[in-house]
Design a protein around this motif. Structure first.
Motif, mmCIF file in Angstrom:
data_model
loop_
_atom_site.group_PDB
_atom_site.id
_atom_site.type_symbol
_atom_site.label_atom_id
_atom_site.label_comp_id
_atom_site.label_asym_id
_atom_site.label_seq_id
_atom_site.Cartn_x
_atom_site.Cartn_y
_atom_site.Cartn_z
ATOM 1 N N THR A 197 0.913 -0.799 0.280
ATOM 2 C CA THR A 197 0.295 0.458 0.226
ATOM 3 C C THR A 197 0.746 1.507 -0.152
ATOM 4 O OG1 THR A 197 -1.911 -1.009 1.177
ATOM 5 C CG2 THR A 197 -1.761 1.001 1.441
ATOM 6 N N LEU A 198 0.196 2.318 -0.930
ATOM 7 C CA LEU A 198 1.395 3.589 -1.478
ATOM 8 C C LEU A 198 0.452 3.732 -1.125
ATOM 9 C CD1 LEU A 198 3.942 2.231 -3.993
ATOM 10 C CD2 LEU A 198 4.225 2.256 -1.682
ATOM 11 N N ARG A 199 1.005 5.387 -0.470
ATOM 12 C CA ARG A 199 0.662 6.948 -1.474
ATOM 13 C C ARG A 199 1.587 7.623 -0.944
ATOM 14 N NH1 ARG A 199 -2.586 4.562 3.231
ATOM 15 N NH2 ARG A 199 -4.891 4.216 2.534
ATOM 16 N N PHE A 200 1.849 8.615 -2.609
ATOM 17 C CA PHE A 200 2.491 9.644 -2.909
ATOM 18 C C PHE A 200 2.554 11.040 -2.898
ATOM 19 C CE2 PHE A 200 2.931 5.363 -5.409
ATOM 20 C CZ PHE A 200 3.752 5.322 -5.024
ATOM 21 N N TYR A 201 3.033 12.046 -2.534
ATOM 22 C CA TYR A 201 2.479 12.708 -1.638
ATOM 23 C C TYR A 201 3.896 14.338 -2.623
ATOM 24 C CZ TYR A 201 -0.724 11.226 1.701
ATOM 25 O OH TYR A 201 -1.475 10.262 2.093
ATOM 26 N N PHE A 232 -0.731 -1.281 -12.509
ATOM 27 C CA PHE A 232 0.501 -0.990 -12.279
ATOM 28 C C PHE A 232 0.940 -1.188 -10.778
ATOM 29 C CE2 PHE A 232 -0.471 0.317 -16.358
ATOM 30 C CZ PHE A 232 0.320 -0.711 -17.252
ATOM 31 N N ALA A 233 0.014 -0.879 -10.205
ATOM 32 C CA ALA A 233 0.123 -0.976 -8.465
ATOM 33 C C ALA A 233 0.287 -2.143 -8.045
ATOM 34 C CB ALA A 233 -0.352 -0.507 -7.894
ATOM 35 N N PRO A 234 1.392 -1.856 -7.064
ATOM 36 C CA PRO A 234 1.098 -3.750 -6.071
ATOM 37 C C PRO A 234 -0.028 -4.882 -6.457
ATOM 38 C CG PRO A 234 2.338 -2.205 -4.780
ATOM 39 C CD PRO A 234 2.138 -1.421 -6.271
ATOM 40 N N GLY A 235 -0.291 -5.670 -6.483
ATOM 41 C CA GLY A 235 -1.370 -6.299 -6.085
ATOM 42 C C GLY A 235 -1.894 -6.348 -7.997
ATOM 43 N N GLY A 236 -2.070 -5.442 -8.587
ATOM 44 C CA GLY A 236 -2.819 -5.146 -10.103
ATOM 45 C C GLY A 236 -2.272 -6.265 -11.049
ATOM 46 N N SER A 237 -2.995 -6.059 -11.431
ATOM 47 C CA SER A 237 -2.596 -7.354 -12.771
ATOM 48 C C SER A 237 -1.898 -6.732 -13.858
ATOM 49 C CB SER A 237 -4.286 -6.723 -13.914
ATOM 50 O OG SER A 237 -4.682 -5.775 -14.543
#
Length: 334
Positions: A197-201, A232-237
């Motif tokens: 789980t990533l959040r970018f700022y 393309f996120a972690p866990g994405g297809s």
């Protein structure tokens, strides 16, 4: 008598270097021989340290060139201590207490971190992606200063035991930033769930100065921001696409980083110049200019007659013969 006294003292002084020898029935032991004055040191069984093998990249390294004897002497004549300059340039601009995340330690430090169940549920990584190592980013310096202040305040307060602070050098990390699809710096990353789980700022999306970053983390205000959830996120297809791209980008970086930068600049400039000339060669070529044949000089009179325009006289029209009807009428009048 004096001679015998001197010999006795010499024998007493060197008595420690003599052994009683082996006695029958005594076990055979391997005693290290005492070093004798002027002799070679005893062998310890360890291989002598070998000098580092010759490396072409280290030979062309600009720091090694500047620190070499002749170049160093030239700088000293100019009143410049190049050794101090190189040491100052090699110092890290960041706080050593904040760990650096690299491509090599990312999995050991973040993904595969040894934790209890409670720590795994509450672990939060606050990561700053900085470009200050280029020493040209004023915004990165501002972000790093606010990040260091938040780390210091949290360390003094000790009220966030499950929060970890870390830093990523954007210019020297390739796999992690590519896998995160992070192409600009500076940035703040809030990482949970072992990197799933990533959040970018961005710097214009979050207030970080004057303790604002610490309060943002302490109040868990980041939970109001939706995490990265694209394909393309972690866990994405399509995560495997960025994974494959990140691996190969890291391999290319490890190869190119061995080449000094000034060599890369010269090589890239030469390749670009060759490519431009090659592409211009395939364009439409201009037609060759026509060759003008010089005329021979002529006399003035002949030139005047040649240049004077000739009058065009129209040819006289043939006389029209009277029609047969007019001839008959004339004959009738007579």
């Amino acid at each position: 008598m004096k001679l015998f006294g001197v010999l006795a003292l010499a024998v007493a002084a060197n008595a420690q270097y003599f052994s009683e020898g082996w006695v029958p029935g005594q076990a055979v032991t391997a005693e290290p021989s005492a070093p004798s004055s002027g002799g070679p040191p005893p062998s310890t069984g360890q291989k002598p340290q070998q000098s580092e093998p010759f490396s072409f990249s280290s030979f062309l390294d600009i720091n090694n060139i500047l620190a070499s004897g002749p170049v160093k002497g030239l700088f000293e004549k100019a009143g410049i201590n190049i050794t101090e300059r190189l040491e100052a340039a090699a110092l890290s601009p960041w706080d050593d207490r904040i760990p650096l995340i690299t491509d090599e330690n990312y999995f050991d430090m973040v993904v595969n971190e040894t934790m209890t169940e409670e720590e795994e549920d509450k672990r939060v990584w606050v990561i700053v992606v900085s470009a200050q190592s280029s020493r040209q980013e004023a915004i990165s310096k501002y972000v790093d200063k606010a990040f260091d202040d938040a780390f210091n305040e949290t360390t003094i307060a000790g009220d966030l035991p499950f929060v970890r602070f870390a830093r990523i050098d954007y210019l020297n990390v390739t796999y992690v930033t590519t896998k995160w699809s992070l192409w600009t710096a500076p940035a703040i990353v809030i990482l949970t769930d072992r990197g799933q789980t990533l959040r970018f700022y961005r710097t214009n999306q979050l207030r970080i100065a004057n303790g604002a970053l610490r309060e943002f983390v302490r109040r868990e205000a980041y939970l109001a921001t939706p995490p990265w959830s694209s394909a393309f996120a972690p866990g994405g297809s399509r995560e495997f696409i960025l994974e494959f791209f990140a691996i190969w980008m890291a391999k290319i970086y490890r190869f190119t980083v061995r080449v000094p930068r000034w060599v890369m600049i010269l090589a890239s400039g030469s390749i670009a110049s060759f490519a431009i000339n090659l592409l211009h060669g395939f364009g439409r070529k201009a037609p060759p200019a026509k060759k003008t044949v010089p005329r021979a000089p002529v006399a003035s009179g002949a030139a005047a007659s040649a240049t004077a325009p000739t009058a065009v006289v129209p040819a006289a029209a043939p006389p029209s013969s009277p029609s047969k009807a007019k001839q008959r009428k004339g004959k009738g009048k007579k």
